[in-house]
Structures are given as C-alpha cells and as structure tokens.
Design a protein around this motif. Structure first.
Motif, PDB file in Angstrom:
ATOM      1  N   HIS A  76       1.115 -15.699  -1.093  1.00  0.00           N
ATOM      2  CA  HIS A  76       1.185 -14.724  -2.183  1.00  0.00           C
ATOM      3  C   HIS A  76       2.583 -14.692  -2.780  1.00  0.00           C
ATOM      4  N   GLY A  77       2.715 -13.979  -3.873  1.00  0.00           N
ATOM      5  CA  GLY A  77       3.999 -13.761  -4.529  1.00  0.00           C
ATOM      6  C   GLY A  77       4.289 -12.267  -4.622  1.00  0.00           C
ATOM      7  N   HIS A  78       4.756 -11.837  -5.779  1.00  0.00           N
ATOM      8  CA  HIS A  78       4.971 -10.444  -6.158  1.00  0.00           C
ATOM      9  C   HIS A  78       6.252  -9.819  -5.623  1.00  0.00           C
ATOM     10  N   THR A  79       6.556  -9.982  -4.350  1.00  0.00           N
ATOM     11  CA  THR A  79       7.686  -9.253  -3.766  1.00  0.00           C
ATOM     12  C   THR A  79       9.032  -9.907  -4.049  1.00  0.00           C
ATOM     13  N   THR A 100       0.797  -1.222   0.000  1.00  0.00           N
ATOM     14  CA  THR A 100       0.000   0.000   0.000  1.00  0.00           C
ATOM     15  C   THR A 100       0.837   1.284   0.000  1.00  0.00           C
ATOM     16  N   GLU A 101       2.119   1.179   0.342  1.00  0.00           N
ATOM     17  CA  GLU A 101       2.963   2.376   0.319  1.00  0.00           C
ATOM     18  C   GLU A 101       3.427   2.725  -1.089  1.00  0.00           C
ATOM     19  N   MET A 104       8.354  -1.237  -1.865  1.00  0.00           N
ATOM     20  CA  MET A 104       7.910  -2.339  -2.731  1.00  0.00           C
ATOM     21  C   MET A 104       7.568  -3.605  -1.958  1.00  0.00           C
ATOM     22  N   ASP A 105       7.677  -3.567  -0.630  1.00  0.00           N
ATOM     23  CA  ASP A 105       7.298  -4.720   0.181  1.00  0.00           C
ATOM     24  C   ASP A 105       5.875  -4.526   0.700  1.00  0.00           C
ATOM     25  N   VAL A 106       5.308  -5.585   1.282  1.00  0.00           N
ATOM     26  CA  VAL A 106       3.938  -5.513   1.775  1.00  0.00           C
ATOM     27  C   VAL A 106       3.861  -4.638   3.024  1.00  0.00           C
ATOM     28  N   THR A 107       2.685  -4.108   3.267  1.00  0.00           N
ATOM     29  CA  THR A 107       2.395  -3.359   4.482  1.00  0.00           C
ATOM     30  C   THR A 107       1.750  -4.317   5.482  1.00  0.00           C
ATOM     31  N   GLN A 108       2.358  -4.465   6.635  1.00  0.00           N
ATOM     32  CA  GLN A 108       1.891  -5.465   7.599  1.00  0.00           C
ATOM     33  C   GLN A 108       0.437  -5.236   7.998  1.00  0.00           C
TER      34      GLN A 108
END
Length: 245
Positions: free
Chosen positions: A193-196, A120-121, A172-176
């Motif tokens: 999940h994937g993506h990162t 989300t960032e 580019m990482d997930v938001t906890q």
C-alpha cells in the motif's frame, strides 16, 4: 520480468520535476514490465474525467501508450483521485480496482490497496472519505462545469492541508490491528500500500504466521518504485534532475 508498483506521485501542472520523472519511468521502465500497479494518489487532485487540460491529456496519453504496448495497468483510487472513473479507464486502457484487491504475484497472493482505510484512528478523515465517495454526490459533482468545480477543489485542498498540520503522525499512520484484520480476511501474508509516505518493509507474526507489509514511498523528492519479480522484491528510488530521471 518485473511487476512495478507506484503511489503518491501527486502529479499536477505545478510539479514539472515529478511529471518528467513519471514520463521517463513510463517510457523506459514500465514499458518493459509484466504489469504496472498505481496504488492511489497519482494526482495531487483529479478534478474529474472531463478535465481536458493539457496536463490531464498528457497523463492520459502516457497510460494509453503503455497499455497499447501490451503492458496491463491497474489503478486503485486514493484520497486525491477518488473521482477517476470509467471514462478515464476507457481512454487510457487501465483497469480500475476496488478498495482492496487480492492479486497473484508470481505464485504469491498479496492484497493491494491505497492504505487510507488502514488509518482507523484518523476518524475525521474517514468521515470525509465516506462522504465524498457517496455515488450520488460524485454524480452531481461530475456534472458541474469546470468553472464551478475548480474553486470547490481548491477549498477542499486547503482544508486538507490545514487539517493535516494539526494531526499527530501516529494518527495519520496505519493501525496495526486493522492491517492484520485485512490480511487475515483475505488470507494473504503480503500487503502492499501507499498513502502514509513512509516507505518501508514491515515483518510481523500473526498466529505464528510471518507476514509482510510493504509501504510505497511518495514522489515529493524522488521517484519511488517497488520492483517485484519471481525471486525478489525491492523498494527503489529514482532521483530528480534537470535531465529525465
């Protein structure tokens, strides 16, 4: 038996090692699985279901061979293959999933997704994602001739690579907090999940409940597979070589 998960292969005509490893995986491992889940970015970029290139036909053939054998295959679109559509699903026998899908894994509920919506960032990317996923825009793009679509895709790919270079790894990482919100909304204690491109297994607590987030790896330097059965699960690598992996 085992359920298999893969993501972020980024297949293209220019990735023969990855393509070979993928083909071997499909014919020797996926063929014996309970099910296969592809959680986005199978392709470096899927230009559209009207792609009749030899490469596109080969990938379609691998999925058709798998589903014809009786192994169900589920596909969640990523940020590189958001143009995969109903025609691809019909031609291959795969089932397209939504952005977030709750599945049953041998009695345990899990939410599966590509993972880009968790970052989300990265507001710039999320704005781009919202734009390209507009149905009317995809409708127009899908009706353009390949000679017009190809240079557009190349420009998008170049811009994406340039933008990525200027972003911090944290963005580019997930938001906890978003991870926790999604898991609580779906009432699950497991997310995949994937993506990162950061394969790992994260355990954390929310409201005194233990939760697990499994991140799939990319296929840039080796194959990456999550193997999940009734008793255990593990992230496994498949090395590239001159021979099938």
């Amino acid at each position: 038996m085992t359920t298999l998960f893969i993501s972020d292969l980024h297949l293209s005509p220019n990735t023969p090692d990855i393509n070979q490893c993928f083909q071997h995986f499909m014919r020797t491992e996926a063929i014996n699985a309970d099910a296969l889940y592809v959680l986005g970015d199978l392709f470096d970029f899927w230009i559209g279901d009207d792609d009749k290139s030899e490469f596109a036909n080969q990938i379609r053939a691998e999925f058709k061979r798998l589903t014809d054998s009786g192994v169900p295959c589920f596909f969640t679109k990523g940020n590189r293959d958001f143009l995969v559509g109903k025609r691809f699903a019909k031609q291959t026998g795969v089932e397209l999933l939504g952005d977030e899908t709750v599945i049953d894994l041998y009695g345990r509920k899990a939410v599966v997704l590509h993972g880009d919506t968790l970052c989300t960032e990265d507001t710039q990317y999320l704005a781009f994602r919202a734009k390209v996923n507009q149905p009317w825009l995809q409708w127009v793009f899908n009706r353009l001739p390949m000679s017009v679509k190809t240079p557009i895709v190349r420009k998008v790919q170049t811009d994406a690579r340039d933008n990525k270079k200027s972003k911090s790894l944290m963005i580019m990482d997930v938001t906890q907090s978003e991870v926790e919100r999604v898991m609580l909304d779906h009432q699950v204690d497991l997310m995949i999940h994937g993506h990162t491109h950061r394969p790992d297994m994260h355990t954390f607590s929310v409201n005194d409940q233990t939760m697990t987030r499994i991140v799939l790896g990319d296929w840039y330097e080796q194959g990456s597979i999550l193997c999940f059965d009734a008793n255990n699960y593990s992230l496994q690598a498949r090395p590239f070589s001159s021979k099938p992996c």
